[in-house]
Scaffold this active site. Structure first.
Site, PDB file in Angstrom:
ATOM      1  N   GLU A 276       0.829  -1.213   0.000  1.00  0.00           N
ATOM      2  CA  GLU A 276       0.000   0.000   0.000  1.00  0.00           C
ATOM      3  C   GLU A 276       0.861   1.260   0.000  1.00  0.00           C
ATOM      4  O   GLU A 276       2.007   1.240   0.432  1.00  0.00           O
ATOM      5  CB  GLU A 276      -0.892   0.006   1.263  1.00  0.00           C
ATOM      6  CG  GLU A 276      -2.377  -0.115   0.978  1.00  0.00           C
ATOM      7  CD  GLU A 276      -2.996   1.054   0.225  1.00  0.00           C
ATOM      8  OE1 GLU A 276      -2.379   1.613  -0.703  1.00  0.00           O
ATOM      9  OE2 GLU A 276      -4.138   1.415   0.570  1.00  0.00           O
ATOM     10  N   ASP A 277       0.282   2.334  -0.482  1.00  0.00           N
ATOM     11  CA  ASP A 277       1.003   3.605  -0.476  1.00  0.00           C
ATOM     12  C   ASP A 277       0.988   4.238   0.915  1.00  0.00           C
ATOM     13  O   ASP A 277       2.007   4.678   1.430  1.00  0.00           O
ATOM     14  CB  ASP A 277       0.433   4.583  -1.521  1.00  0.00           C
ATOM     15  CG  ASP A 277      -1.088   4.696  -1.459  1.00  0.00           C
ATOM     16  OD1 ASP A 277      -1.716   4.076  -0.578  1.00  0.00           O
ATOM     17  OD2 ASP A 277      -1.655   5.419  -2.306  1.00  0.00           O
TER      18      ASP A 277
ATOM     19  N   ASP B  61      -3.791   5.327   6.515  1.00  0.00           N
ATOM     20  CA  ASP B  61      -4.293   6.560   7.129  1.00  0.00           C
ATOM     21  C   ASP B  61      -5.341   6.175   8.176  1.00  0.00           C
ATOM     22  O   ASP B  61      -4.988   5.761   9.277  1.00  0.00           O
ATOM     23  CB  ASP B  61      -4.858   7.448   6.014  1.00  0.00           C
ATOM     24  CG  ASP B  61      -5.297   8.818   6.495  1.00  0.00           C
ATOM     25  OD1 ASP B  61      -4.849   9.241   7.564  1.00  0.00           O
ATOM     26  OD2 ASP B  61      -6.091   9.474   5.794  1.00  0.00           O
TER      27      ASP B  61
ATOM     28  N   PHE C 292      -1.593  16.131   4.406  1.00  0.00           N
ATOM     29  CA  PHE C 292      -1.992  15.514   3.147  1.00  0.00           C
ATOM     30  C   PHE C 292      -0.814  15.545   2.183  1.00  0.00           C
ATOM     31  O   PHE C 292      -0.304  16.613   1.850  1.00  0.00           O
ATOM     32  CB  PHE C 292      -3.218  16.189   2.536  1.00  0.00           C
ATOM     33  CG  PHE C 292      -3.830  15.344   1.461  1.00  0.00           C
ATOM     34  CD1 PHE C 292      -4.676  14.288   1.793  1.00  0.00           C
ATOM     35  CD2 PHE C 292      -3.520  15.559   0.134  1.00  0.00           C
ATOM     36  CE1 PHE C 292      -5.208  13.457   0.802  1.00  0.00           C
ATOM     37  CE2 PHE C 292      -4.057  14.740  -0.868  1.00  0.00           C
ATOM     38  CZ  PHE C 292      -4.898  13.694  -0.519  1.00  0.00           C
TER      39      PHE C 292
ATOM     40  N   ARG D  29       0.639  12.554  -9.167  1.00  0.00           N
ATOM     41  CA  ARG D  29       1.170  11.197  -9.003  1.00  0.00           C
ATOM     42  C   ARG D  29       2.581  11.064  -9.577  1.00  0.00           C
ATOM     43  O   ARG D  29       3.343  10.188  -9.181  1.00  0.00           O
ATOM     44  CB  ARG D  29       0.269  10.175  -9.724  1.00  0.00           C
ATOM     45  CG  ARG D  29      -1.125  10.026  -9.115  1.00  0.00           C
ATOM     46  CD  ARG D  29      -1.781   8.786  -9.702  1.00  0.00           C
ATOM     47  NE  ARG D  29      -3.229   8.744  -9.498  1.00  0.00           N
ATOM     48  CZ  ARG D  29      -3.826   8.265  -8.414  1.00  0.00           C
ATOM     49  NH1 ARG D  29      -3.100   7.807  -7.420  1.00  0.00           N
ATOM     50  NH2 ARG D  29      -5.139   8.251  -8.318  1.00  0.00           N
TER      51      ARG D  29
END
Ligand code: IMP
Ligand code: MG
Length: 181
Positions: free
Chosen positions: A99-100, A103, A152, A165
């Site tokens: 996963e990136d 959160d 963020f 991205r």
């Protein structure tokens, strides 16, 4: 796009990202020796990380992708949608979810639950970034690249409204970009 104005700070540089992938790749290669490793990446944010970490893994492995979404703008909606399933049957595989960012954890805990019903031998999680401040689900990653503050971030696969991205680093998005939306 005026990067200087839109990115407040660089949080993880290209160099550090390379180092993180190398270290995690070494650890994973050690831990998955003799196993049936299936790397499962979550589209689209994790594709860049997947491509880099994959090449640091020295044991045999297969890769697959799935797609879910729980995001709208910069806040999780808390509702997870399954958009694309796996192509490979994970029966008997040692799944490592790539996963990136972890959160709220809502996405990963949903995903883990779905994959647990598929007869995989084991399921673990590798996340590039961990943002523990905002955790809502009871979930922990087994491999973490870097723990980050509650900001963020974009770049290296991560987006805001499908943009940024392509940045080769992880940057903090200036709130001015999303405050008016
Ligand atoms: P969670 O369900 O809240 O853990 O959200 C996980 C997903 O939300 C991640 O896989 C990302 O795609 C997205 N996300 C969470 N935080 C950020 C961020 O800071 N920047 C970009 N995307 C994020
Ligand atoms: Mg994601």
């Amino acid at each position: 796009m005026n990067i200087e104005k839109e990115i407040k700070d660089i949080l993880v540089s290209e160099e550090e990202l390379k180092h993180i992938c190398k270290e995690l790749g070494k650890q994973i290669s050690r831990d998955y020796e003799g196993k049936n490793l299936l790397l499962v990446s979550v589209l689209k944010g994790a594709v860049v990380f997947m491509a880099d970490i994959l090449r640091e893994i020295t044991v045999p492995c297969q890769i697959d992708f799935l797609s879910v979404s729980s995001y709208s703008g910069t806040k999780s909606t808390g509702v997870v949608k399954f958009k694309k399933d796996l192509d490979i049957n994970p029966d008997g595989c040692d799944i490592l979810i790539v996963e990136d960012i972890l959160d709220s954890g809502v996405t990963l805990s949903y995903l883990k639950g779905v994959l647990e019903d598929r007869n995989a031998k084991s399921i673990k999680i590798c996340t590039l970034l961990d943002k523990p401040a905002n955790r809502k689900a009871d979930i922990k990653a087994d491999y973490v690249g870097k723990v980050i503050p509650d900001e963020f971030v974009v770049g290296y696969g991560l987006d805001y409204a499908e943009n940024y991205r392509n940045l080769p680093f992880i940057g903090i998005l200036s709130p001015s970009v999303y405050e008016n939306n």
